[in-house]
Design a protein around this motif. Structure first.
Motif, PDB file in Angstrom:
ATOM      1  N   ASP A 173      18.982   2.600  94.670  1.00 64.41           N
ATOM      2  CA  ASP A 173      19.461   2.033  95.916  1.00 64.41           C
ATOM      3  C   ASP A 173      18.723   0.784  96.329  1.00 64.41           C
ATOM      4  N   ALA A 174      17.342   1.061  96.334  1.00 61.43           N
ATOM      5  CA  ALA A 174      16.365   0.108  96.656  1.00 61.43           C
ATOM      6  C   ALA A 174      16.431  -1.357  95.612  1.00 61.43           C
ATOM      7  N   MET A 175      16.676  -1.112  94.564  1.00 56.67           N
ATOM      8  CA  MET A 175      17.026  -2.143  93.568  1.00 56.67           C
ATOM      9  C   MET A 175      18.396  -3.002  94.013  1.00 56.67           C
ATOM     10  N   LEU A 176      19.080  -2.099  94.212  1.00 55.79           N
ATOM     11  CA  LEU A 176      20.448  -3.083  94.614  1.00 55.79           C
ATOM     12  C   LEU A 176      20.144  -3.743  95.803  1.00 55.79           C
ATOM     13  N   ILE A 177      19.588  -3.318  96.949  1.00 60.13           N
ATOM     14  CA  ILE A 177      19.253  -4.228  98.010  1.00 60.13           C
ATOM     15  C   ILE A 177      18.341  -5.213  97.712  1.00 60.13           C
ATOM     16  N   ASN A 178      17.400  -4.957  97.090  1.00 55.30           N
ATOM     17  CA  ASN A 178      16.378  -6.011  96.542  1.00 55.30           C
ATOM     18  C   ASN A 178      17.284  -7.100  95.941  1.00 55.30           C
ATOM     19  N   SER A 179      18.058  -6.928  95.058  1.00 59.58           N
ATOM     20  CA  SER A 179      18.790  -7.878  94.306  1.00 59.58           C
ATOM     21  C   SER A 179      19.453  -8.877  95.115  1.00 59.58           C
ATOM     22  N   TYR A 180      19.923  -8.360  96.061  1.00 59.95           N
ATOM     23  CA  TYR A 180      20.623  -9.349  97.419  1.00 59.95           C
ATOM     24  C   TYR A 180      19.542 -10.222  98.099  1.00 59.95           C
ATOM     25  N   GLN A 181      18.492  -9.515  98.341  1.00 60.26           N
ATOM     26  CA  GLN A 181      17.324 -10.118  98.956  1.00 60.26           C
ATOM     27  C   GLN A 181      16.988 -11.401  98.179  1.00 60.26           C
ATOM     28  N   PHE A 182      16.797 -11.465  97.004  1.00 57.33           N
ATOM     29  CA  PHE A 182      16.443 -12.586  96.218  1.00 57.33           C
ATOM     30  C   PHE A 182      17.191 -13.763  96.425  1.00 57.33           C
ATOM     31  N   LEU A 183      18.676 -13.409  96.746  1.00 55.65           N
ATOM     32  CA  LEU A 183      19.475 -14.369  97.011  1.00 55.65           C
ATOM     33  C   LEU A 183      19.107 -15.304  98.297  1.00 55.65           C
ATOM     34  N   MET A 243      15.598 -19.235  89.311  1.00 50.04           N
ATOM     35  CA  MET A 243      14.654 -18.033  89.152  1.00 50.04           C
ATOM     36  C   MET A 243      15.194 -16.945  89.921  1.00 50.04           C
ATOM     37  N   ASP A 244      15.443 -16.877  91.374  1.00 48.35           N
ATOM     38  CA  ASP A 244      15.656 -16.037  92.114  1.00 48.35           C
ATOM     39  C   ASP A 244      17.009 -15.405  91.468  1.00 48.35           C
ATOM     40  N   ALA A 245      18.087 -16.280  91.425  1.00 46.11           N
ATOM     41  CA  ALA A 245      19.325 -15.533  90.939  1.00 46.11           C
ATOM     42  C   ALA A 245      19.415 -14.873  89.905  1.00 46.11           C
ATOM     43  N   ALA A 246      18.538 -15.544  88.910  1.00 48.72           N
ATOM     44  CA  ALA A 246      18.194 -14.808  87.443  1.00 48.72           C
ATOM     45  C   ALA A 246      17.638 -13.337  87.621  1.00 48.72           C
ATOM     46  N   LEU A 247      16.564 -13.255  88.776  1.00 47.03           N
ATOM     47  CA  LEU A 247      16.194 -11.980  89.131  1.00 47.03           C
ATOM     48  C   LEU A 247      16.970 -11.056  89.994  1.00 47.03           C
ATOM     49  N   ALA A 248      17.794 -11.572  90.906  1.00 48.46           N
ATOM     50  CA  ALA A 248      19.008 -10.754  91.334  1.00 48.46           C
ATOM     51  C   ALA A 248      19.798 -10.145  90.196  1.00 48.46           C
ATOM     52  N   VAL A 249      20.219 -11.047  89.219  1.00 50.59           N
ATOM     53  CA  VAL A 249      20.908 -10.440  88.117  1.00 50.59           C
ATOM     54  C   VAL A 249      20.330  -9.200  87.427  1.00 50.59           C
ATOM     55  N   LYS A 272      26.055 -18.309 100.336  1.00 56.03           N
ATOM     56  CA  LYS A 272      27.518 -17.733 100.625  1.00 56.03           C
ATOM     57  C   LYS A 272      28.197 -17.800  99.303  1.00 56.03           C
ATOM     58  N   LYS A 273      28.240 -18.861  98.510  1.00 51.78           N
ATOM     59  CA  LYS A 273      28.686 -18.729  97.156  1.00 51.78           C
ATOM     60  C   LYS A 273      28.390 -17.706  96.224  1.00 51.78           C
ATOM     61  N   LEU A 274      26.951 -17.675  96.309  1.00 51.98           N
ATOM     62  CA  LEU A 274      26.376 -16.776  95.327  1.00 51.98           C
ATOM     63  C   LEU A 274      26.655 -15.211  95.551  1.00 51.98           C
ATOM     64  N   THR A 275      26.494 -15.078  96.964  1.00 47.36           N
ATOM     65  CA  THR A 275      26.751 -13.728  97.401  1.00 47.36           C
ATOM     66  C   THR A 275      28.064 -13.397  97.298  1.00 47.36           C
ATOM     67  N   SER A 276      29.069 -13.888  97.570  1.00 49.96           N
ATOM     68  CA  SER A 276      30.469 -13.295  97.517  1.00 49.96           C
ATOM     69  C   SER A 276      30.919 -13.044  95.952  1.00 49.96           C
ATOM     70  N   LEU A 277      30.251 -14.140  95.120  1.00 49.95           N
ATOM     71  CA  LEU A 277      30.546 -13.877  93.593  1.00 49.95           C
ATOM     72  C   LEU A 277      29.783 -12.626  93.236  1.00 49.95           C
ATOM     73  N   PHE A 278      28.629 -12.306  93.477  1.00 50.43           N
ATOM     74  CA  PHE A 278      27.708 -11.263  93.244  1.00 50.43           C
ATOM     75  C   PHE A 278      28.201 -10.087  93.908  1.00 50.43           C
ATOM     76  N   SER A 279      28.811  -9.933  94.913  1.00 48.37           N
ATOM     77  CA  SER A 279      29.516  -8.772  95.702  1.00 48.37           C
ATOM     78  C   SER A 279      30.608  -8.335  94.901  1.00 48.37           C
ATOM     79  N   GLN A 280      31.590  -9.336  94.482  1.00 45.24           N
ATOM     80  CA  GLN A 280      32.834  -9.102  93.762  1.00 45.24           C
ATOM     81  C   GLN A 280      32.502  -8.587  92.500  1.00 45.24           C
ATOM     82  N   THR A 281      31.539  -8.972  91.813  1.00 44.06           N
ATOM     83  CA  THR A 281      31.184  -8.396  90.392  1.00 44.06           C
ATOM     84  C   THR A 281      30.637  -7.166  90.487  1.00 44.06           C
ATOM     85  N   ALA A 282      29.728  -7.058  91.729  1.00 45.45           N
ATOM     86  CA  ALA A 282      29.029  -5.502  91.922  1.00 45.45           C
ATOM     87  C   ALA A 282      30.288  -4.423  91.999  1.00 45.45           C
TER      88      ALA A 282
END
Length: 327
Positions: free
Chosen positions: A111-121, A65-71, A130-140
């Motif tokens: 800006d706040a939404m972008l930061i929030n999306s990382y906080q959910f992870l 759920m939290d990853a889905a929310l981040a996306v 670590k896996k989720l965040t590096s994938l997420f950053s590459q995609t962003a």
């Protein structure tokens, strides 16, 4: 285990989770716009894919759920900023954030939404995080690159089909791919399988965007959510336009270039003329072939994945339904 009517179940479960997690906070002018854009609905395609993938790989979808929310939060952040860049008045048929509030609010809330999306992870164990965040950053960063290509293409006359496909891959498809890969990571799928599900999502995402380009010109105004012919009115150099330049005879090609240099008061004649060039040049057939080709690439990636056949079938049906859509 997932069953065929569960798309709706995933969506409902996700929406109620999102509503619990995004309470109204102070300052209201920062958080109200966030809740407004999140509440506009949309298909929730990406978060549903995160939950579904996690489920199909044998995980518990509530863990995703939290990853889905981040996306979903990231996706909506990008829409808020894209709408500012495009000066768009409407999003999903409702007033855009920067029109309803103002541009500064749109920038800051985004800006706040972008930061929030990382906080959910942050709720995930450290190695998963670590896996989720590096994938997420590459995609962003790829989504930003895709948006820049899109902006650059507006003032260029030499855009190639390859460049166009790369732009839609970055701007649209990688986030679909990442949504699925995150679900697989959370379900602890193997390295090979997470890579293959990423390829499935990416190719499906490209097919989806090409389909969107096609429906923009040839969709049914009653079911298509946006103005039919909107891309033509905006002089957007889509696959159909670029392919027509490649295939059309000289006179038609010159006519098309001219039509894409003007914004007439009455756009109906322009839209109809351009559409007939798209059809007669063979660009429409080529677009359909391309959509089919990317759909098949997606299904090939799916066939290599190690999961029960009935689960693969569900993903395949999801892909087929997406490609049969009229909206």
């Amino acid at each position: 285990m997932a069953n065929s009517n569960s798309i709706e179940q995933y969506r409902n479960a996700f929406v109620s989770y999102m509503e619990r997690k995004t309470k109204v906070k102070e300052p209201k002018n920062l958080y109200d716009p966030i809740n407004y854009i999140l509440g506009l609905g949309g298909k929730r395609l990406r978060p549903v894919l995160t939950l579904m993938t996690s489920d199909l790989f044998g995980g518990n979808y509530s863990d995703a759920m939290d990853a889905a929310l981040a996306v979903e939060m990231f996706h909506n952040f990008s829409l808020v900023h894209d709408d500012i860049m495009d000066d768009a008045p409407l999003r999903r048929g409702k007033t855009t954030v920067h029109e309803k509030w103002d541009i500064n609010t749109g920038i800051l809330s985004g800006d706040a939404m972008l930061i929030n999306s990382y906080q959910f992870l942050e709720s995930y164990p450290s190695d998963t995080f670590k896996k989720l965040t590096s994938l997420f950053s590459q995609t962003a960063i790829e989504v930003c690159e895709g948006q820049q290509y899109d902006v650059d293409f507006e003032s260029r006359d030499d855009v190639t089909i390859q460049e166009y496909l790369k732009m839609i891959e970055y701007k649209t498809a990688v986030l679909v791919a990442t949504a699925m890969k995150m679900g697989a990571i959370i379900a602890e799928a193997s390295e090979e399988d997470t890579r293959a599900i990423y390829d499935f999502g990416k190719n499906l995402g490209i097919a989806f965007q090409l389909q969107d380009d096609y429906l923009d010109a040839f969709g049914d105004p009653k079911t298509f959510g946006k103005q039919v012919g909107g891309d033509i009115i905006e002089n957007k150099k889509t696959f159909l336009y670029l392919k027509s330049l490649e295939l059309a005879e000289k006179g038609k090609k010159e006519g098309l270039i001219h039509l894409y240099s003007i914004k007439p008061e009455d756009s109906e004649i322009k839209v109809n003329t351009v559409k007939s060039i798209f059809v007669n040049s063979g660009a429409v057939e080529e677009a359909k072939t391309e959509i089919e080709s990317y759909t098949q690439k997606a299904f090939h990636a799916l066939s290599t994945i190690n999961m029960p056949e009935q689960n693969k079938l569900m993903l395949k049906q999801f892909g087929e339904n997406l490609m049969r859509r009229t909206v």
